[in-house]
Design a protein around this motif. Structure first.
Motif, PDB file in Angstrom:
ATOM      1  N   GLY A  64      10.759  28.394 -12.608  1.00  0.00           N
ATOM      2  CA  GLY A  64       9.869  27.065 -12.528  1.00  0.00           C
ATOM      3  C   GLY A  64      10.420  25.957 -13.038  1.00  0.00           C
ATOM      4  O   GLY A  64       9.845  24.979 -13.669  1.00  0.00           O
ATOM      5  N   LEU A  65      11.821  25.783 -12.615  1.00  0.00           N
ATOM      6  CA  LEU A  65      12.585  24.734 -13.311  1.00  0.00           C
ATOM      7  C   LEU A  65      12.825  23.777 -11.934  1.00  0.00           C
ATOM      8  O   LEU A  65      12.967  24.229 -10.836  1.00  0.00           O
ATOM      9  N   LEU A  66      13.163  22.569 -12.266  1.00  0.00           N
ATOM     10  CA  LEU A  66      13.433  21.693 -11.138  1.00  0.00           C
ATOM     11  C   LEU A  66      15.106  21.666 -10.921  1.00  0.00           C
ATOM     12  O   LEU A  66      15.434  21.489  -9.729  1.00  0.00           O
ATOM     13  N   SER A  67      15.886  21.917 -11.709  1.00  0.00           N
ATOM     14  CA  SER A  67      17.412  22.091 -11.862  1.00  0.00           C
ATOM     15  C   SER A  67      17.778  23.034 -12.769  1.00  0.00           C
ATOM     16  O   SER A  67      17.065  23.460 -13.670  1.00  0.00           O
ATOM     17  N   PHE A  68      18.911  23.623 -12.249  1.00  0.00           N
ATOM     18  CA  PHE A  68      19.664  24.724 -13.301  1.00  0.00           C
ATOM     19  C   PHE A  68      21.091  24.712 -13.239  1.00  0.00           C
ATOM     20  O   PHE A  68      21.727  24.509 -12.197  1.00  0.00           O
ATOM     21  N   HIS A  69      21.570  24.891 -14.367  1.00  0.00           N
ATOM     22  CA  HIS A  69      23.038  25.204 -14.484  1.00  0.00           C
ATOM     23  C   HIS A  69      23.524  26.394 -15.145  1.00  0.00           C
ATOM     24  O   HIS A  69      23.013  26.580 -15.873  1.00  0.00           O
ATOM     25  N   TYR A  70      24.522  27.166 -14.747  1.00  0.00           N
ATOM     26  CA  TYR A  70      24.812  28.159 -15.331  1.00  0.00           C
ATOM     27  C   TYR A  70      25.509  27.662 -16.640  1.00  0.00           C
ATOM     28  O   TYR A  70      26.152  26.814 -16.955  1.00  0.00           O
ATOM     29  N   SER A  71      25.363  28.570 -17.721  1.00  0.00           N
ATOM     30  CA  SER A  71      26.074  28.396 -19.150  1.00  0.00           C
ATOM     31  C   SER A  71      27.413  29.257 -19.041  1.00  0.00           C
ATOM     32  O   SER A  71      27.439  30.277 -18.464  1.00  0.00           O
ATOM     33  N   THR A  72      28.394  28.839 -19.853  1.00  0.00           N
ATOM     34  CA  THR A  72      29.389  29.666 -20.386  1.00  0.00           C
ATOM     35  C   THR A  72      29.535  29.712 -21.817  1.00  0.00           C
ATOM     36  O   THR A  72      29.707  28.788 -22.457  1.00  0.00           O
ATOM     37  N   ILE A  73      29.474  30.811 -22.140  1.00  0.00           N
ATOM     38  CA  ILE A  73      29.438  31.106 -23.787  1.00  0.00           C
ATOM     39  C   ILE A  73      30.768  31.963 -24.015  1.00  0.00           C
ATOM     40  O   ILE A  73      30.661  33.305 -23.569  1.00  0.00           O
ATOM     41  N   SER A  74      31.274  31.777 -24.994  1.00  0.00           N
ATOM     42  CA  SER A  74      32.546  32.875 -25.528  1.00  0.00           C
ATOM     43  C   SER A  74      33.187  33.470 -24.289  1.00  0.00           C
ATOM     44  O   SER A  74      33.754  34.504 -24.177  1.00  0.00           O
ATOM     45  N   GLY A  75      33.693  32.391 -23.060  1.00  0.00           N
ATOM     46  CA  GLY A  75      34.428  33.062 -22.155  1.00  0.00           C
ATOM     47  C   GLY A  75      33.567  33.713 -21.161  1.00  0.00           C
ATOM     48  O   GLY A  75      34.162  33.979 -19.984  1.00  0.00           O
ATOM     49  N   LEU A  76      32.389  34.013 -21.387  1.00  0.00           N
ATOM     50  CA  LEU A  76      31.708  34.500 -20.175  1.00  0.00           C
ATOM     51  C   LEU A  76      30.800  33.637 -19.605  1.00  0.00           C
ATOM     52  O   LEU A  76      30.115  32.622 -19.941  1.00  0.00           O
ATOM     53  N   ASP A  77      31.280  33.415 -18.232  1.00  0.00           N
ATOM     54  CA  ASP A  77      30.400  32.495 -17.306  1.00  0.00           C
ATOM     55  C   ASP A  77      29.483  32.959 -16.669  1.00  0.00           C
ATOM     56  O   ASP A  77      29.117  34.256 -16.824  1.00  0.00           O
ATOM     57  N   TYR A  78      28.764  32.178 -15.725  1.00  0.00           N
ATOM     58  CA  TYR A  78      27.627  32.571 -14.884  1.00  0.00           C
ATOM     59  C   TYR A  78      26.544  33.194 -15.681  1.00  0.00           C
ATOM     60  O   TYR A  78      25.956  34.202 -15.139  1.00  0.00           O
ATOM     61  N   LEU A  79      26.228  32.606 -16.850  1.00  0.00           N
ATOM     62  CA  LEU A  79      25.149  33.129 -17.722  1.00  0.00           C
ATOM     63  C   LEU A  79      23.795  32.233 -17.554  1.00  0.00           C
ATOM     64  O   LEU A  79      23.691  30.849 -17.317  1.00  0.00           O
ATOM     65  N   ILE A  80      22.816  32.844 -17.338  1.00  0.00           N
ATOM     66  CA  ILE A  80      21.272  32.413 -17.253  1.00  0.00           C
ATOM     67  C   ILE A  80      20.730  32.329 -18.432  1.00  0.00           C
ATOM     68  O   ILE A  80      20.274  33.304 -19.221  1.00  0.00           O
ATOM     69  N   GLU A  81      20.705  31.074 -19.253  1.00  0.00           N
ATOM     70  CA  GLU A  81      20.214  30.800 -20.581  1.00  0.00           C
ATOM     71  C   GLU A  81      18.741  30.409 -20.412  1.00  0.00           C
ATOM     72  O   GLU A  81      18.488  29.314 -19.980  1.00  0.00           O
ATOM     73  N   VAL A  82      17.971  31.047 -21.385  1.00  0.00           N
ATOM     74  CA  VAL A  82      16.429  30.811 -21.382  1.00  0.00           C
ATOM     75  C   VAL A  82      15.947  30.721 -22.769  1.00  0.00           C
ATOM     76  O   VAL A  82      16.704  31.084 -23.742  1.00  0.00           O
ATOM     77  N   ARG A  83      15.046  30.044 -23.127  1.00  0.00           N
ATOM     78  CA  ARG A  83      14.373  30.106 -24.342  1.00  0.00           C
ATOM     79  C   ARG A  83      13.778  31.504 -24.788  1.00  0.00           C
ATOM     80  O   ARG A  83      13.193  32.083 -23.896  1.00  0.00           O
ATOM     81  N   ASN A  84      13.785  31.864 -26.008  1.00  0.00           N
ATOM     82  CA  ASN A  84      13.102  32.942 -26.527  1.00  0.00           C
ATOM     83  C   ASN A  84      11.512  32.942 -26.030  1.00  0.00           C
ATOM     84  O   ASN A  84      10.958  31.659 -26.302  1.00  0.00           O
ATOM     85  N   GLY A  85      10.881  34.196 -25.436  1.00  0.00           N
ATOM     86  CA  GLY A  85       9.611  34.108 -25.014  1.00  0.00           C
ATOM     87  C   GLY A  85       9.202  33.606 -23.599  1.00  0.00           C
ATOM     88  O   GLY A  85       8.130  33.936 -22.934  1.00  0.00           O
ATOM     89  N   CYS A  86      10.497  33.285 -23.117  1.00  0.00           N
ATOM     90  CA  CYS A  86      10.245  32.784 -21.653  1.00  0.00           C
ATOM     91  C   CYS A  86      10.226  34.120 -20.603  1.00  0.00           C
ATOM     92  O   CYS A  86      10.933  34.787 -20.906  1.00  0.00           O
ATOM     93  N   SER A  87       9.480  34.371 -19.715  1.00  0.00           N
ATOM     94  CA  SER A  87       9.353  35.211 -18.925  1.00  0.00           C
ATOM     95  C   SER A  87      10.414  35.499 -17.903  1.00  0.00           C
ATOM     96  O   SER A  87      10.626  34.133 -16.835  1.00  0.00           O
TER      97      SER A  87
END
Length: 378
Positions: A256-279
């Motif tokens: 349910g987002l208007l825009s989205f960008h992949y996250s890169t954390i500790s060398g891991l790319d193409y991560l889908i980052e969401v807040r805790n509790g989000c379905s």
């Protein structure tokens, strides 16, 4: 009080090693020893002789400086080695120049015509201070060991970025020398033959580098020597990356987002980052989490990412292979350019000799052609 060789040898408080060696010297040895002492006086290091250990040999060696030649007996000297003179005289700015200076010093010219050409150049530069300063500046700004770089390239052991830097630097040097010699502000004075020939060859070879060396590299920042196999791998990678980019639209709908960008954390790319509790969909795989966020990957990402990584590994190996093939194919061009680096080093040595000649007491040697002896008049 001016120190003389006689006072150093015969005074009671002088070092015994020199006093003991003196009686064993013949008339010719004494004469050449005195020449050496006068030579060292020019650099204010004659006092080092008094604390030196001498091993007088029969054979003789030659020392040259700015075309001035002296014949000296071979000696083993602890605190005054020949290389200490080399350190004082070797004012070359580049490593190739320092090596050529050493070769010149230990292998003096025996053909008077060549020596006269070298002396003409030294004398010309000594009397043209502005030109000497400009050439010294360009040498000081480019002290790189181009000889080592090109030798590494010939042996296919050089990174592509370092090689590109070498070529671009050589091109800039050639352009500078061309503007200096043939530019609007250049002098119309006739240059000495040796100096003119050295400059002409450097300018010609540095400003007109072989097309085969420049075309595959390009100037657009592309670090890969392209070929059919590499193009195919790149197209496949771009296809998978485009598929993951389009997958962002599906992620936006699911979250349910208007825009989205992949996250890169500790060398891991193409991560889908969401807040805790989000379905999120149950088929998404959890990768990592913090107190505020959880990071997932969708099945499409999990399927596509290994393919991209494998293709990139293949591309890297193919790029290395292509780079080595490119260097191997250009070995003749690299060897030709390596010869020009010797000429660049020669220019460096000529500038060093001209700088030395500006010291007090320098005079151009003249030669007695009747007897064949070299005499310094002045």
């Amino acid at each position: 009080m001016v120190t003389t060789l006689e006072t150093m040898v015969f005074r009671e408080e002088s070092d015994c090693s020199l006093r003991q060696a003196w009686p064993s010297l013949g008339k010719t040895d004494l004469k050449t020893f005195q020449l050496m002492f006068k030579y060292l006086q020019q650099f204010s290091i004659e006092s080092l002789i008094i604390s030196s250990n001498f091993d007088i040999g029969i054979e003789s060696s030659w020392i040259t400086s700015s075309g001035t030649i002296m014949k000296l007996p071979q000696m083993t000297i602890d605190s005054l080695e020949l290389r200490s003179l080399l350190r004082i005289l070797n004012l070359a700015k580049t490593k190739p120049g320092k090596r050529v200076f050493k070769v010149w010093m230990f292998n003096p010219i025996t053909i008077q015509t060549e020596l006269d050409r070298r002396l003409d150049t030294v004398e010309f530069l000594s009397s043209n201070h502005d030109l000497l300063t400009q050439l010294t500046t360009i040498l000081s700004k480019n002290p790189y060991d181009f000889e080592t770089v090109l030798t590494s390239a010939i042996n296919q052991r050089i990174p592509q970025d370092r090689f590109k830097l070498c070529l671009s630097t050589l091109s800039k040097i050639g352009g500078f020398l061309k503007s200096l010699v043939h530019g609007e502000n250049s002098s119309s004075v006739q240059l000495p033959f040796l100096f003119q020939s050295v400059l002409d060859q450097i300018i010609k070879d540095f400003t007109t580098l072989p097309k085969e060396l420049l075309e595959p590299i390009g100037g657009d920042g592309d670090e890969i020597i392209r070929n059919e196999h590499i193009d195919k791998l790149q197209n496949e990678i771009e296809g998978y990356e485009s598929e993951l980019e389009n997958h962002k639209k599906d992620i936006c709908k699911l979250l349910g987002l208007l825009s989205f960008h992949y996250s890169t954390i500790s060398g891991l790319d193409y991560l889908i980052e969401v807040r805790n509790g989000c379905s999120v969909p149950s088929n998404w795989s959890k990768i990592s989490a913090t107190q505020k966020f959880i990071r997932y990957r969708s099945p499409l990402i999990l399927e596509t990412l290994p393919k991209i990584q494998w293709l990139k590994e293949q591309l890297q190996e193919e790029a290395k292979k292509s780079w080595k093939e490119y260097l191997f194919k250009n070995v003749p061009n690299l060897k030709t350019l390596l010869k020009t680096i010797k000429v660049w080093a020669t220019l460096d040595v000529i500038i060093a000799l001209a700088t030395i000649s500006q010291r007090d007491g320098f005079c151009r040697p003249k030669f007695n052609q009747c007897s064949g002896d070299i005499k310094v008049l002045g």
